[in-house]
Design a protein around this motif. Structure first.
Motif, PDB file in Angstrom:
ATOM      1  N   ALA A 167       0.818  -1.204   0.000  1.00 12.07           N
ATOM      2  CA  ALA A 167       0.000   0.000   0.000  1.00 12.07           C
ATOM      3  C   ALA A 167       0.853   1.256   0.000  1.00 12.07           C
ATOM      4  N   GLY A 168       0.261   2.337  -0.402  1.00 12.89           N
ATOM      5  CA  GLY A 168       0.931   3.631  -0.489  1.00 12.89           C
ATOM      6  C   GLY A 168       0.784   4.421   0.801  1.00 12.89           C
ATOM      7  N   LYS A 201      -9.525  11.085   2.288  1.00 14.04           N
ATOM      8  CA  LYS A 201      -8.586  12.029   2.911  1.00 14.04           C
ATOM      9  C   LYS A 201      -7.464  12.427   1.960  1.00 14.04           C
ATOM     10  N   ILE A 202      -6.933  11.441   1.209  1.00 11.87           N
ATOM     11  CA  ILE A 202      -5.760  11.723   0.386  1.00 11.87           C
ATOM     12  C   ILE A 202      -6.111  12.474  -0.894  1.00 11.87           C
ATOM     13  N   ALA A 241     -14.184  -7.642  -3.377  1.00  4.81           N
ATOM     14  CA  ALA A 241     -13.461  -8.913  -3.330  1.00  4.81           C
ATOM     15  C   ALA A 241     -13.151  -9.407  -4.744  1.00  4.81           C
ATOM     16  N   ALA A 242     -14.117  -9.283  -5.664  1.00  5.53           N
ATOM     17  CA  ALA A 242     -13.894  -9.730  -7.041  1.00  5.53           C
ATOM     18  C   ALA A 242     -12.806  -8.916  -7.722  1.00  5.53           C
ATOM     19  N   ASN A 243     -12.695  -7.626  -7.349  1.00  3.19           N
ATOM     20  CA  ASN A 243     -11.670  -6.749  -7.919  1.00  3.19           C
ATOM     21  C   ASN A 243     -10.340  -6.849  -7.182  1.00  3.19           C
ATOM     22  N   PHE A 244     -10.288  -7.640  -6.100  1.00  5.32           N
ATOM     23  CA  PHE A 244      -9.092  -7.824  -5.285  1.00  5.32           C
ATOM     24  C   PHE A 244      -8.651  -6.540  -4.581  1.00  5.32           C
ATOM     25  N   SER A 245      -9.637  -5.782  -4.113  1.00  4.82           N
ATOM     26  CA  SER A 245      -9.352  -4.568  -3.351  1.00  4.82           C
ATOM     27  C   SER A 245      -9.480  -4.870  -1.864  1.00  4.82           C
ATOM     28  N   SER A 246      -8.380  -5.221  -1.222  1.00  2.87           N
ATOM     29  CA  SER A 246      -8.393  -5.524   0.208  1.00  2.87           C
ATOM     30  C   SER A 246      -8.858  -4.319   1.016  1.00  2.87           C
ATOM     31  N   TYR A 247      -8.492  -3.111   0.558  1.00  2.37           N
ATOM     32  CA  TYR A 247      -8.885  -1.888   1.262  1.00  2.37           C
ATOM     33  C   TYR A 247     -10.401  -1.792   1.364  1.00  2.37           C
ATOM     34  N   GLY A 336      -5.207   3.244  -7.862  1.00  2.59           N
ATOM     35  CA  GLY A 336      -4.340   4.306  -8.355  1.00  2.59           C
ATOM     36  C   GLY A 336      -3.715   5.139  -7.260  1.00  2.59           C
ATOM     37  N   LEU A 337      -4.453   5.358  -6.168  1.00  5.65           N
ATOM     38  CA  LEU A 337      -3.961   6.217  -5.090  1.00  5.65           C
ATOM     39  C   LEU A 337      -3.195   5.446  -4.020  1.00  5.65           C
ATOM     40  N   GLY A 338      -3.460   4.136  -3.892  1.00  9.97           N
ATOM     41  CA  GLY A 338      -2.773   3.343  -2.870  1.00  9.97           C
ATOM     42  C   GLY A 338      -3.158   3.738  -1.461  1.00  9.97           C
ATOM     43  N   ALA A 339      -4.464   3.946  -1.234  1.00  5.85           N
ATOM     44  CA  ALA A 339      -4.925   4.341   0.102  1.00  5.85           C
ATOM     45  C   ALA A 339      -4.572   3.270   1.132  1.00  5.85           C
ATOM     46  N   VAL A 340      -4.085   3.715   2.281  1.00  4.74           N
ATOM     47  CA  VAL A 340      -3.734   2.804   3.374  1.00  4.74           C
ATOM     48  C   VAL A 340      -5.014   2.328   4.050  1.00  4.74           C
TER      49      VAL A 340
END
Length: 566
Positions: A167-168, A201-202, A241-247, A336-340
């Motif tokens: 993550a970013g 926030k970012i 989950a299907a897009n693999f976005s753990s965030y 794209g942003l790599g939100a924590v």
């Protein structure tokens, strides 16, 4: 202004935004006019992205359409010149979003592209993903005003083989402006989520874009006149989950917990909705929506009639498709942003290995929420409130005020703030009790609201210095001598209470809350773990670390004096 006039005025505003963007109202939006607010949401996002620079946005949108194989969207956005490194970045984000890394962003900076332009390209890519999703679900006819779009030669990318990048955040967030408490989008997010998620926030340096995103949430996610909020969160969780976005999986699992859905049920929906404890209609809904993920499911087209066959109305189907578009917009934005992550991840998602449970023993270590729900002593009162007997809520308040106040006082360390926050917690509980499904105990659900409320208040004010000055991860107990058998001989009871209270307040937040729920509020391990959204092993680890830190802090006061030889 009459109701009919207001609706006509709103439609005119929406139409004027679309005409400003395209010169007419495209069929992809006309197909959604029976739920006009979702078109309003989409128009807000288009206006914000185009307003930041249409010359960059339109070519990016064409690239995304070509990557996705959407002939309609390719025609909607004519091809144009895009900076070569930026084209490479957009193709990777659209096709292999989970693998975007800080290195990809650094490569753009080297070519002279600044962070504002990068954010604009990311937002345009996210918008392209949303529109391609709408086209896939709605299948609009090509407008007479459009002609088939010409293809451009896209850079060829190797299929990523390594692990997903850490993550970013990827942009220089230290240069962003602070989001004021009075900034309307932040107030909306705090009201709905209890805090401002890092994904928003970012983006503080782009208030117009942030305003449009939050407005889209207000118009699509939050209303409940067609699909329920829980159903929409199910859609968000399934596509995350299907897009693999753990965030986003962590975020929407937390939201569902506040809405009364247990972590176990959320994990099951994220893992395999077909085995989840939900209705057949909702399983059909998630099955069809899953076909709209990025990338979409292979060899399976979205089937509107399958949803109609389960009793879903035309408006509900349109709203579900719009919800899928917004979910894919947020996934692309986050990649794209790599939100924590805002919360600890329970599941690590990867296109190569699927979902890896970070706590594989948790299912065996504690019973499911459904197993405990039947033993909930508050079930009768909750049912009466849900049936409209609001006076029964007063009994719930009386029964839980002391615990909620104690939890908040332990988190905040301020009597007045804890008292005010207690009122907020019960107000939130009353507002959402209609959505509480009883899959966990009412007391556990209420405690999770209290913890989230207290945590958000802490974020708004300066926190006390933590105990472990060397850093909590490097903490090692040093004071291991035995304590005096009777500390009260050394200190009065009031002094002991004050020492312990101050030591608890100085614990790092995550250990403070764990110790507070287990040792002071006397929740069971399982109840405390569920309230915090943790597995039992993770909760036990935090409690142990917190107790060791407390012992280290209090040891100088209670260590047994060393005997000296006469």
């Amino acid at each position: 202004m009459s109701g009919a006039s207001a609706i006509e005025g709103q439609q005119h505003t929406v139409d004027s935004r679309l005409v400003a963007a395209y010169g007419f109202v495209p069929n992809i939006f006309r197909a959604q006019m029976n739920v006009e607010r979702v078109v309003d949401a989409e128009a807000c996002l288009i206006e914000a992205v185009f307003g930041a620079g249409k010359r960059l946005a339109v070519p990016v949108l064409h690239v995304v359409a070509q990557v996705r194989g959407s002939n309609y969207c390719s025609a909607l956005f004519p091809s144009g010149d895009v900076h070569d490194p930026l084209t490479m970045f957009v193709v990777k984000l659209a096709r292999y979003g989970p693998w975007i890394s800080k290195g990809d962003v650094e490569e753009l900076r080297v070519t002279g592209i600044n962070d504002g332009e990068i954010l604009h390209a990311i937002a345009a890519t996210a918008l392209g993903q949303m529109l391609c999703t709408l086209e896939l679900g709605l299948r609009p006819a090509l407008d007479v005003e459009l002609s088939p779009g010409g293809a451009i030669e896209l850079p060829k990318l190797r299929v990523p083989a390594g692990p997903i990048s850490p993550a970013g955040p990827y942009l220089n967030t230290e240069t962003t402006v602070a989001l004021g408490i009075d900034f309307r989008p932040c107030a909306v997010l705090r009201e709905q989520f209890g805090f401002v998620p890092n994904l928003f926030k970012i983006q503080a340096d782009s208030p117009e874009l942030l305003e449009a995103e939050v407005r889209a949430l207000e118009l699509v996610l939050f209303p409940e006149d067609h699909l329920s909020r829980v159903q929409k969160e199910f859609i968000q969780l399934t596509l995350a989950a299907a897009n693999f976005s753990s965030y986003l999986v962590a975020l929407h699992s937390q939201v569902l917990q506040v809405l009364g859905v247990s972590r176990n049920d959320s994990d099951q929906i994220a893992g395999d909705y077909r085995c989840a404890d939900i209705s057949k209609a909702d399983k059909t809904l998630l099955g069809e929506i899953r076909k709209l993920a990025c990338p979409p499911a292979q060899f399976a087209a979205f089937d509107k009639q399958a949803l109609c066959g389960q009793g879903f109305t035309e408006a509900q189907v349109v709203e579900a498709i719009a919800m899928a578009g917004l979910a894919n917009f947020l996934s692309a934005l986050q990649f794209g942003l790599g939100a924590v992550p805002d919360f600890p991840l329970r599941r690590a998602l990867s296109p190569r290995i699927g979902a890896k449970d970070l706590y594989p023993s948790s299912a065996d270590a504690r019973p499911t929420s459904d197993a405990r729900a039947s033993d909930d002593p508050d079930a009768g009162l909750v049912a009466r409130v849900q049936q409209g007997e609001t006076g029964a809520f007063e009994d719930l308040v009386r029964g839980h005020t002391r615990r909620v106040f104690g939890t908040l006082h332990g988190i905040l360390g301020d009597h007045d703030q804890a008292r005010d926050a207690t009122q907020d917690v019960f107000l939130k509980a009353f507002e959402h009790i209609g959505k509480f499904e009883g899959r966990s105990k009412f007391s556990t659900w209420l405690t999770s609201i209290a913890v989230n409320t207290g945590t958000e208040i802490l974020r708004r004010r300066r926190q006390l210095d933590p105990l472990d000055t060397d850093g909590e991860e490097n903490f090692r107990p040093r004071q291991v001598q035995g304590w005096a058998e009777d500390p009260e001989r050394l200190f009065a009871a009031s002094q002991v209470n004050a020492l312990v209270r101050d030591a608890v307040l100085r614990l790092p937040h995550k250990y403070r809350v764990a110790v507070l729920l287990r040792d002071i509020n006397q929740l069971t391990t399982e109840e405390a773990a569920e309230a915090l959204g943790l597995s039992v092993p993770a909760l036990k680890a935090r409690v142990l670390r917190g107790r060791l830190m407390l012992r280290e802090s209090l040891a100088p006061y209670f260590i047994r004096p060393e005997r000296t030889n006469a």
